[in-house]
Design an enzyme around this catalytic site. Sequence first.
Site, mmCIF file in Angstrom:
data_model
loop_
_atom_site.group_PDB
_atom_site.id
_atom_site.type_symbol
_atom_site.label_atom_id
_atom_site.label_comp_id
_atom_site.label_asym_id
_atom_site.label_seq_id
_atom_site.Cartn_x
_atom_site.Cartn_y
_atom_site.Cartn_z
ATOM 1 N N VAL A 1 8.817 -64.327 -22.610
ATOM 2 C CA VAL A 1 8.386 -64.188 -24.012
ATOM 3 C C VAL A 1 7.126 -65.020 -24.287
ATOM 4 C CG1 VAL A 1 9.112 -64.552 -26.420
ATOM 5 C CG2 VAL A 1 10.722 -63.621 -24.764
ATOM 6 N N GLY B 1 16.216 -67.475 -23.744
ATOM 7 C CA GLY B 1 16.142 -68.924 -23.624
ATOM 8 C C GLY B 1 17.042 -69.414 -22.515
ATOM 9 N N LYS C 1 20.045 -71.840 -21.195
ATOM 10 C CA LYS C 1 21.264 -72.131 -21.953
ATOM 11 C C LYS C 1 22.279 -73.017 -21.251
ATOM 12 C CE LYS C 1 23.586 -67.988 -20.358
ATOM 13 N NZ LYS C 1 24.431 -66.866 -20.663
ATOM 14 N N SER D 1 23.369 -72.172 -31.998
ATOM 15 C CA SER D 1 24.628 -72.570 -31.364
ATOM 16 C C SER D 1 25.340 -73.604 -32.217
ATOM 17 C CB SER D 1 24.307 -73.176 -30.003
ATOM 18 O OG SER D 1 25.440 -73.831 -29.483
ATOM 19 N N TYR E 1 19.356 -79.021 -24.446
ATOM 20 C CA TYR E 1 19.634 -77.634 -24.832
ATOM 21 C C TYR E 1 19.922 -77.554 -26.331
ATOM 22 C CZ TYR E 1 22.595 -73.667 -25.898
ATOM 23 O OH TYR E 1 23.139 -72.585 -26.517
ATOM 24 N N LYS F 1 17.785 -75.863 -29.752
ATOM 25 C CA LYS F 1 18.331 -74.956 -30.777
ATOM 26 C C LYS F 1 18.075 -75.536 -32.169
ATOM 27 C CE LYS F 1 20.064 -71.745 -28.111
ATOM 28 N NZ LYS F 1 19.387 -70.432 -28.060
ATOM 29 N N VAL G 1 41.538 -78.651 -15.420
ATOM 30 C CA VAL G 1 41.691 -78.787 -16.875
ATOM 31 C C VAL G 1 41.098 -80.152 -17.235
ATOM 32 C CG1 VAL G 1 43.332 -78.913 -18.777
ATOM 33 C CG2 VAL G 1 43.754 -77.350 -16.859
HETATM 34 N N1 UDP Z 1 36.968 -76.716 -19.487
HETATM 35 C C1 UDP Z 1 37.915 -77.017 -18.501
HETATM 36 N N2 UDP Z 1 37.651 -76.647 -17.207
HETATM 37 C C2 UDP Z 1 36.503 -75.994 -16.856
HETATM 38 C C3 UDP Z 1 35.558 -75.680 -17.854
HETATM 39 C C4 UDP Z 1 35.826 -76.063 -19.161
HETATM 40 O O1 UDP Z 1 38.947 -77.595 -18.775
HETATM 41 O O2 UDP Z 1 36.320 -75.706 -15.646
HETATM 42 C C5 UDP Z 1 37.254 -77.060 -20.881
HETATM 43 C C6 UDP Z 1 36.243 -77.978 -21.543
HETATM 44 O O3 UDP Z 1 36.578 -79.336 -21.304
HETATM 45 C C7 UDP Z 1 36.369 -77.576 -23.007
HETATM 46 C C8 UDP Z 1 36.701 -76.084 -22.945
HETATM 47 O O4 UDP Z 1 37.214 -75.867 -21.622
HETATM 48 O O5 UDP Z 1 37.475 -78.242 -23.618
HETATM 49 C C9 UDP Z 1 35.507 -75.181 -23.162
HETATM 50 O O6 UDP Z 1 34.482 -75.562 -22.256
HETATM 51 P P1 UDP Z 1 33.155 -74.676 -22.122
HETATM 52 O O7 UDP Z 1 32.280 -75.354 -21.104
HETATM 53 O O8 UDP Z 1 33.526 -73.255 -21.879
HETATM 54 O O9 UDP Z 1 32.509 -74.729 -23.561
HETATM 55 P P2 UDP Z 1 31.947 -75.973 -24.434
HETATM 56 O O10 UDP Z 1 32.490 -77.243 -23.862
HETATM 57 O O11 UDP Z 1 30.484 -75.863 -24.321
HETATM 58 O O12 UDP Z 1 32.463 -75.726 -25.809
#
Ligand code: UDP
Length: 339
Positions: A59, A83, A85, A125, A151, A155, A219
């Site tokens: 762009v 962009g 991200k 965002s 990032y 935004k 997690v």
């Molecule tokens: N998350 C996780 N395991 C992963 C990726 C993300 O437990 O492999 C968790 C992260 O800690 C958050 C949620 O999932 O609580 C969403 O994370 P994501 O990176 O998708 O989005 P963002 O943190 O940018 O909102």
Amino acid sequence: MRVLLTGGAGYIGAHTAIALLEAGHDVLIVDDMSGTSPEAVARVEQITGTTVPLLVADVRDRQALTDFLRRNAPVDAVIHLAGLKAVGESMAEPVRYYDVNLGSSITLLEVMAAEGIRTIVFSSSATVYGTPEQLPLTEESPTGIDLANPYGKTKRIIEEILSDAAAADPDLRAISLRYFNPVGAHPSGLIGEDPHGIPNNLMPFVSRVAIGSLPEVAVFGTDYDTPDGTGQRDYIHVTDLAAGHVAALEQATPGYDVYNLGTGEPVSVLELIAAFERASGREIPKRLAPRRPGDVAATYGDPSKAGRELGWATRLTIDDACRDYWNWQSRNPRGYAGA
Ligand code: UDP
């Protein structure tokens, strides 16, 4: 309307292109294909039975953008999704993020002014809210440019540029859409998210575990002050998000405005994994892991302003999103590269 989508071959862009075409608008796309593939545009054409003019360019390439707009004139509006991200990458390469995200937005606004295009919808965002002081987040919740990563700062700065541009030009219609966490895929299974390498975001990661290309999902954090101890987010189906762009475009009035696009419903990491297991019929191995640095416990938005002013509401649930993501993933185990 005839609408230019910057970044229109990306995950949100391709779904937005379909939503616009289905609502009777014309679409043209500029995308440098750095994060996606021309196959995404071919599939938009397949789903809608329409030919979509495509410019493969950055762009920031003012001449290419101007020539493309003139060849397809008159263009009425722009939806600006192009962009970089990736939050982590933006911390490692901040200057590139400022260059690409701010540079493309500024060039775009200049070219729009020169070509007489006075409507822009910008892909912002919920990151601009930083660490929430109160939930749900409303458009009045505090934002700042003292955000944790470049990032999010790009935004926030682009939002300020749009606000200033609209204040200086009574004919400009500018809207920032603050997305919460986009998930899901087109119900056809032809269009979806196609992250390169190992995904950072939860649903694409979980989906790769379900398909067997990654062994288990970590997690990140089980001791948050949330009902099950894991992080809560507001996951919005990408087709609902796409519909929000059409509504914003159709309702835009002179001036600058901001809308949250989310469901208003917090979903935890464990809830999302359980929903994906139900949708895929597969067990998803998981490992409880420490918190990921920079993560907040919970964030979700109040989407009622978009409901009131744009007549928009989400229709789909996390279960719909898992079903559609899995449909896309299982039909396209290697994403667009498998086409
Ligand atoms: N998350 C996780 N395991 C992963 C990726 C993300 O437990 O492999 C968790 C992260 O800690 C958050 C949620 O999932 O609580 C969403 O994370 P994501 O990176 O998708 O989005 P963002 O943190 O940018 O909102």
